[in-house]
Design a protein around this motif. Structure first.
Motif, PDB file in Angstrom:
ATOM      1  N   ASP A  50      39.960  19.872  35.751  1.00 36.24           N
ATOM      2  CA  ASP A  50      38.747  18.688  36.412  1.00 36.24           C
ATOM      3  C   ASP A  50      39.594  17.612  35.730  1.00 36.24           C
ATOM      4  OD1 ASP A  50      36.856  18.087  36.840  1.00 36.24           O
ATOM      5  OD2 ASP A  50      35.095  18.178  36.155  1.00 36.24           O
ATOM      6  N   GLY A  51      40.444  17.556  37.069  1.00 37.85           N
ATOM      7  CA  GLY A  51      41.446  16.469  36.861  1.00 37.85           C
ATOM      8  C   GLY A  51      42.422  16.635  37.651  1.00 37.85           C
ATOM      9  N   ALA A  52      44.046  15.815  37.590  1.00 39.13           N
ATOM     10  CA  ALA A  52      44.571  15.437  38.485  1.00 39.13           C
ATOM     11  C   ALA A  52      46.317  16.553  38.334  1.00 39.13           C
ATOM     12  CB  ALA A  52      44.890  14.022  39.099  1.00 39.13           C
ATOM     13  N   ILE A  53      46.818  17.117  39.498  1.00 37.44           N
ATOM     14  CA  ILE A  53      47.974  17.641  38.819  1.00 37.44           C
ATOM     15  C   ILE A  53      49.025  16.838  39.397  1.00 37.44           C
ATOM     16  CG2 ILE A  53      47.099  19.651  38.482  1.00 37.44           C
ATOM     17  CD1 ILE A  53      47.615  21.023  41.458  1.00 37.44           C
ATOM     18  N   ARG A  54      50.088  17.568  39.785  1.00 34.20           N
ATOM     19  CA  ARG A  54      51.474  17.134  40.921  1.00 34.20           C
ATOM     20  C   ARG A  54      52.128  17.955  40.692  1.00 34.20           C
ATOM     21  NH1 ARG A  54      54.640  12.933  37.113  1.00 34.20           N
ATOM     22  NH2 ARG A  54      55.696  13.879  35.669  1.00 34.20           N
ATOM     23  N   ASP A  55      53.401  17.636  41.460  1.00 36.27           N
ATOM     24  CA  ASP A  55      54.519  18.506  42.283  1.00 36.27           C
ATOM     25  C   ASP A  55      54.033  19.801  43.277  1.00 36.27           C
ATOM     26  OD1 ASP A  55      56.773  17.583  40.519  1.00 36.27           O
ATOM     27  OD2 ASP A  55      55.779  18.474  38.608  1.00 36.27           O
ATOM     28  N   LEU A  56      53.337  19.005  44.052  1.00 38.11           N
ATOM     29  CA  LEU A  56      51.864  19.729  45.060  1.00 38.11           C
ATOM     30  C   LEU A  56      52.924  21.130  45.844  1.00 38.11           C
ATOM     31  CD1 LEU A  56      49.494  16.941  45.805  1.00 38.11           C
ATOM     32  CD2 LEU A  56      49.630  18.753  43.759  1.00 38.11           C
ATOM     33  N   ASP A  57      53.946  21.002  46.432  1.00 33.22           N
ATOM     34  CA  ASP A  57      55.000  20.767  46.671  1.00 33.22           C
ATOM     35  C   ASP A  57      55.479  22.390  46.291  1.00 33.22           C
ATOM     36  OD1 ASP A  57      54.819  19.971  49.163  1.00 33.22           O
ATOM     37  OD2 ASP A  57      56.949  19.051  48.885  1.00 33.22           O
ATOM     38  N   ALA A  58      55.527  22.239  45.027  1.00 31.23           N
ATOM     39  CA  ALA A  58      56.404  23.782  44.637  1.00 31.23           C
ATOM     40  C   ALA A  58      55.126  24.906  43.844  1.00 31.23           C
ATOM     41  CB  ALA A  58      56.815  23.256  42.818  1.00 31.23           C
ATOM     42  N   ILE A  59      53.734  23.702  43.742  1.00 30.65           N
ATOM     43  CA  ILE A  59      52.595  24.605  43.332  1.00 30.65           C
ATOM     44  C   ILE A  59      52.056  25.612  44.538  1.00 30.65           C
ATOM     45  CG2 ILE A  59      50.736  24.417  42.333  1.00 30.65           C
ATOM     46  CD1 ILE A  59      51.366  22.497  40.388  1.00 30.65           C
ATOM     47  N   ALA A  60      52.238  24.766  45.384  1.00 30.84           N
ATOM     48  CA  ALA A  60      51.713  25.480  46.592  1.00 30.84           C
ATOM     49  C   ALA A  60      52.223  26.795  47.414  1.00 30.84           C
ATOM     50  CB  ALA A  60      51.828  24.174  48.225  1.00 30.84           C
ATOM     51  N   ARG A  61      53.558  26.641  46.848  1.00 30.51           N
ATOM     52  CA  ARG A  61      54.770  27.801  47.251  1.00 30.51           C
ATOM     53  C   ARG A  61      54.219  28.622  46.388  1.00 30.51           C
ATOM     54  NH1 ARG A  61      58.498  23.571  47.700  1.00 30.51           N
ATOM     55  NH2 ARG A  61      58.920  24.187  45.979  1.00 30.51           N
ATOM     56  N   SER A  62      53.580  28.870  45.555  1.00 30.40           N
ATOM     57  CA  SER A  62      53.530  29.508  43.885  1.00 30.40           C
ATOM     58  C   SER A  62      52.528  30.588  43.648  1.00 30.40           C
ATOM     59  CB  SER A  62      53.604  28.755  42.666  1.00 30.40           C
ATOM     60  OG  SER A  62      53.339  29.476  41.629  1.00 30.40           O
ATOM     61  N   SER A  63      52.926  32.138  43.299  1.00 27.74           N
ATOM     62  CA  SER A  63      51.163  32.387  43.542  1.00 27.74           C
ATOM     63  C   SER A  63      50.533  32.374  42.483  1.00 27.74           C
ATOM     64  CB  SER A  63      51.585  33.941  43.795  1.00 27.74           C
ATOM     65  OG  SER A  63      52.393  34.852  42.743  1.00 27.74           O
ATOM     66  N   PHE A  64      51.052  31.031  41.374  1.00 27.97           N
ATOM     67  CA  PHE A  64      50.280  31.383  40.265  1.00 27.97           C
ATOM     68  C   PHE A  64      48.710  30.346  40.706  1.00 27.97           C
ATOM     69  CE2 PHE A  64      49.842  28.887  36.263  1.00 27.97           C
ATOM     70  CZ  PHE A  64      49.817  30.518  35.274  1.00 27.97           C
ATOM     71  N   PRO A  65      48.289  30.876  40.387  1.00 28.08           N
ATOM     72  CA  PRO A  65      46.742  30.386  40.055  1.00 28.08           C
ATOM     73  C   PRO A  65      46.921  29.097  39.579  1.00 28.08           C
ATOM     74  CG  PRO A  65      46.177  33.207  39.794  1.00 28.08           C
ATOM     75  CD  PRO A  65      47.530  32.017  38.987  1.00 28.08           C
ATOM     76  N   CYS A  66      46.562  27.577  40.909  1.00 27.48           N
ATOM     77  CA  CYS A  66      46.642  26.372  39.893  1.00 27.48           C
ATOM     78  C   CYS A  66      45.189  25.717  40.694  1.00 27.48           C
ATOM     79  CB  CYS A  66      47.284  25.550  40.008  1.00 27.48           C
ATOM     80  SG  CYS A  66      47.338  23.559  39.137  1.00 27.48           S
ATOM     81  N   PHE A  67      43.638  25.865  40.097  1.00 31.71           N
ATOM     82  CA  PHE A  67      42.731  25.138  40.430  1.00 31.71           C
ATOM     83  C   PHE A  67      42.448  23.667  39.885  1.00 31.71           C
ATOM     84  CE2 PHE A  67      42.300  29.164  41.185  1.00 31.71           C
ATOM     85  CZ  PHE A  67      41.878  29.757  42.020  1.00 31.71           C
ATOM     86  N   ALA A  68      42.574  22.741  40.672  1.00 31.78           N
ATOM     87  CA  ALA A  68      42.791  21.015  39.770  1.00 31.78           C
ATOM     88  C   ALA A  68      41.168  20.446  41.412  1.00 31.78           C
ATOM     89  CB  ALA A  68      43.686  20.386  39.970  1.00 31.78           C
ATOM     90  N   ARG A  69      41.222  19.060  40.782  1.00 28.46           N
ATOM     91  CA  ARG A  69      40.840  18.512  41.296  1.00 28.46           C
ATOM     92  C   ARG A  69      41.024  17.669  42.691  1.00 28.46           C
ATOM     93  NH1 ARG A  69      35.694  16.162  41.542  1.00 28.46           N
ATOM     94  NH2 ARG A  69      34.914  17.669  39.740  1.00 28.46           N
ATOM     95  N   ALA A  70      42.681  16.988  42.179  1.00 29.10           N
ATOM     96  CA  ALA A  70      43.205  16.016  43.112  1.00 29.10           C
ATOM     97  C   ALA A  70      44.905  15.891  43.021  1.00 29.10           C
ATOM     98  CB  ALA A  70      43.282  14.646  42.694  1.00 29.10           C
ATOM     99  N   GLY A  71      45.173  15.506  43.640  1.00 29.99           N
ATOM    100  CA  GLY A  71      46.808  16.015  43.093  1.00 29.99           C
ATOM    101  C   GLY A  71      47.098  14.024  43.274  1.00 29.99           C
TER     102      GLY A  71
END
Length: 215
Positions: A113-134
């Motif tokens: 319940d917060g923000a993340i970064r490196d969105l391009d890399a995470i978008a290509r990954s199959s490792f689940p990552c749920f967040a509120r914003a980037g």
């Protein structure tokens, strides 16, 4: 006010239960939780791979990820790292490096319940990552923070050891105590819906609110 509690991790859920819930739609699980359980405002930032695992919870000060780094030292294969960041979107709490560490250690995913970064890399990954914003801005690393305490994620309370599931529709969590009965009910609903969809594909459908045929 945050203190520095570091509690032991709760027992993990039965791997067979986890696998079974991972194969079911989150929307159907939600229906069988009376449609009142679920995190609001979180979405998947990864490639959409479904997630299920046991909650390892973290509560942090807004924009500070020190306790998340500490939790990565405790993570077990099958844990979902659930981070209560207070909904703050001003600084990213994790990025590609921390998701890569979590994956290497066998975690089942991240929910923040917060923000993340490196969105391009995470978008290509199959490792689940749920967040509120980037956001590009990085975190502080000063603390305080707590590990394995009850947290609130998008309005949903998550306790250490809860089962956490997520897919393209969002994230929810529930106690291991109710998991067997919930699994049975959700499987039954999913089977009914599969039968309806099969009928539609075959050109037959009676609306859910249609009047029964006479005689």
């Amino acid at each position: 006010m945050l203190d520095e509690r570091r509690n032991p991790s709760a027992p993990q859920a039965d791997p067979a239960l986890i696998a079974a819930f991972r194969a079911l739609p989150v929307a159907n699980i939600s229906d069988n939780l009376h449609r009142i359980v679920g995190a609001v405002g979180l979405r998947p930032f990864h490639d959409g791979t479904a997630m299920a695992g046991t909650a390892l919870t973290v509560r942090v000060r807004a924009g500070d990820n020190r306790a998340i780094h500490e939790a990565l030292e405790l993570v077990r294969p099958g844990d979902v790292i659930v981070v209560d960041g207070g909904g703050d979107e001003s600084r990213a709490l994790i990025g590609e490096i921390m998701t890569s560490v979590a994956r290497m250690r066998g975690a089942a995913g991240f929910v923040l319940d917060g923000a993340i970064r490196d969105l391009d890399a995470i978008a290509r990954s199959s490792f689940p990552c749920f967040a509120r914003a980037g956001i590009h801005l990085g975190p502080y690393k000063n603390g305080p923070g707590e590990i394995n305490v009850p947290v609130t994620i998008g309005g949903m309370v998550v306790h250490p050891g809860d089962i956490v599931v997520g897919d393209a529709d969002g994230v929810l969590a529930f106690s291991q105590d109710i998991a067997p009965a919930l699994l049975t009910a959700t499987r039954a609903q999913t089977a009914r819906e599969d039968a309806i969809l099969k009928g539609i594909a075959e050109g037959r459908y009676v609306g859910a609110y249609a009047a029964p045929a006479a005689g």
